[in-house]
Design an enzyme around this catalytic site. Sequence first.
Site, short mmCIF file in Angstrom:
data_model
loop_
_atom_site.label_atom_id
_atom_site.label_comp_id
_atom_site.label_asym_id
_atom_site.label_seq_id
_atom_site.Cartn_x
_atom_site.Cartn_y
_atom_site.Cartn_z
N ASP A 132 0.84 -1.19 0.00
CA ASP A 132 0.00 0.00 0.00
C ASP A 132 0.88 1.24 0.00
O ASP A 132 2.04 1.20 -0.42
CB ASP A 132 -0.92 -0.07 1.23
CG ASP A 132 -2.24 0.61 1.01
OD1 ASP A 132 -3.26 -0.09 0.94
OD2 ASP A 132 -2.25 1.84 0.90
N THR A 134 3.23 4.17 1.46
CA THR A 134 4.20 4.29 2.55
C THR A 134 5.03 5.55 2.37
O THR A 134 4.93 6.22 1.34
CB THR A 134 5.09 3.04 2.67
OG1 THR A 134 5.75 3.05 3.93
CG2 THR A 134 6.13 3.00 1.56
N PHE A 135 5.84 5.85 3.40
CA PHE A 135 6.71 7.00 3.37
C PHE A 135 8.16 6.54 3.44
O PHE A 135 8.50 5.61 4.20
CB PHE A 135 6.41 7.93 4.54
CG PHE A 135 7.41 9.04 4.69
CD1 PHE A 135 8.43 8.96 5.64
CD2 PHE A 135 7.36 10.14 3.85
CE1 PHE A 135 9.37 9.96 5.76
CE2 PHE A 135 8.31 11.15 3.96
CZ PHE A 135 9.32 11.07 4.92
N LEU A 211 12.75 -3.57 1.05
CA LEU A 211 12.32 -3.25 2.41
C LEU A 211 12.75 -1.85 2.84
O LEU A 211 13.69 -1.27 2.29
CB LEU A 211 12.89 -4.30 3.39
CG LEU A 211 14.41 -4.38 3.58
CD1 LEU A 211 14.92 -3.41 4.64
CD2 LEU A 211 14.78 -5.80 4.01
N CYS A 228 0.34 1.85 4.91
CA CYS A 228 0.06 0.51 4.43
C CYS A 228 -1.43 0.19 4.53
O CYS A 228 -1.82 -0.96 4.58
CB CYS A 228 0.88 -0.54 5.17
SG CYS A 228 2.65 -0.14 5.14
#
Lengths: 284, 163
Positions: A132, A134-135, A211, A228
């Site tokens: 989803d 994210t930052f 990641l 997310c």
Amino acid sequence: MSRMATFLRFSSSRVSLISFTLLLDKPPGSSLPLDGLAAALVHIQHRLYQMSLQRTLKAYKFGIVNYLNALKLQERLSGERKAGNIQDTILSLQHPPTYTLGKRRTDHNLLLTESEVQAMGAEVHYTERGGDITFHGPRQAIIYPIISLRAIGFGARKYVEGLESIMIEVASLYGVNAHPGKAGETGVWVGDRKIGAIGVRISSGITSHGLAFNIDPDLNYFKHIVPCGIRDKGVTSLRREAQMQLPEDEVIHDQLIQSFAKTFHFKDMQWSQGGLILPADEIK
Amino acid sequence: MALKLWASSAANALKLSSRASAPFPASSISRCFSSVIDGFRYSDSHEWVKHQGDVATIGITDHAQGHLGEVVFVELPESGTSVTKGSGFGAVESVKATSDVNSPISGEVIEVNSKLTGAPGLINTSTYEDGWMIKVKPSDPSELQSLMDSKEYSKFCEEEDAH
């Protein structure tokens, strides 16, 4: 009585070629378990070939890299990896303040307009990765492995579990007890606070994206998204959770890479500081 | 050490006696418990094709869906799009990973499974039936011959899983 002979040849330093010579002397009326034989030989040949593969991981370390430039670099590298021109590669870097969305384009989880985002000096990018919104920002460790999952027989689920375990392992080095999310909540958590996020793309068996592990980013940026897509759960960082002093970010990046190499059974590592031509405007 | 073990498993298969009496490592050969359907053809990127006359139905295999985890999103092409053997036509998302899906054959998409928009999990629960992804009019039916049959594909899965 049937008779077979097997003959093995080994190359000088390592096993690279196995050949079996079978002499069948089959009297009439007898039969041989050819299916089982074929399966056994395919299996053995494959395992020995695997042993002979030099699984080296090439790691490139960068400083702060603009998101689009990193994306273009990953696209180039995964094309090269797919063609077999390069070995498994891993990128270690950080991003300037950037909001990113995955393939599902869940921009209802961005609680700002694009001009508000720009006004705060951040960017928004839509990507083909899973996951989803994210930052990403400074002091958040970004690791992008570009590896062949087909070569190690991993599927998406096993790969992602490996990425989770890497972040959990590095968190534990600082006395932080992190754990994977519940089913359907991929990522790494300390209690009900998220410390690490995952978003991956697998194309022709080659991975990209990867990641994001919060060392000590400005967590205020997360207030402007539903991270997310999960409401009512906070975000956290290693700085917030660890009782001890943290080393330089680079040390933590290196630990993530080393944990990756170990988890995915690489024999050797090659390190490179920068060393790749990035698209223009790398330095901001 | 590993070589000795494999040599003895070869000996087992060949029904020769061997000095080392290591047990046959069953787990390393027969780890594939995924289902296959006889009569379907299979690609080495784990897609299946059901060929009936002028129509080829395509989806991803049980082996693939097991390795993906729960599918939460499916991206499909539009009807009328052309697909090429070995090239991507769509993608599935599971565990925050998008995985491209490749077409095993070339042709024109004549129908897509719109049920997957609202129920992407059909790929997991009804892999070879309601979880189909696209229907294609093959442009070159001979391509089907180069795909694996169910037996060859099962062996292929076993090999991949024996890592």
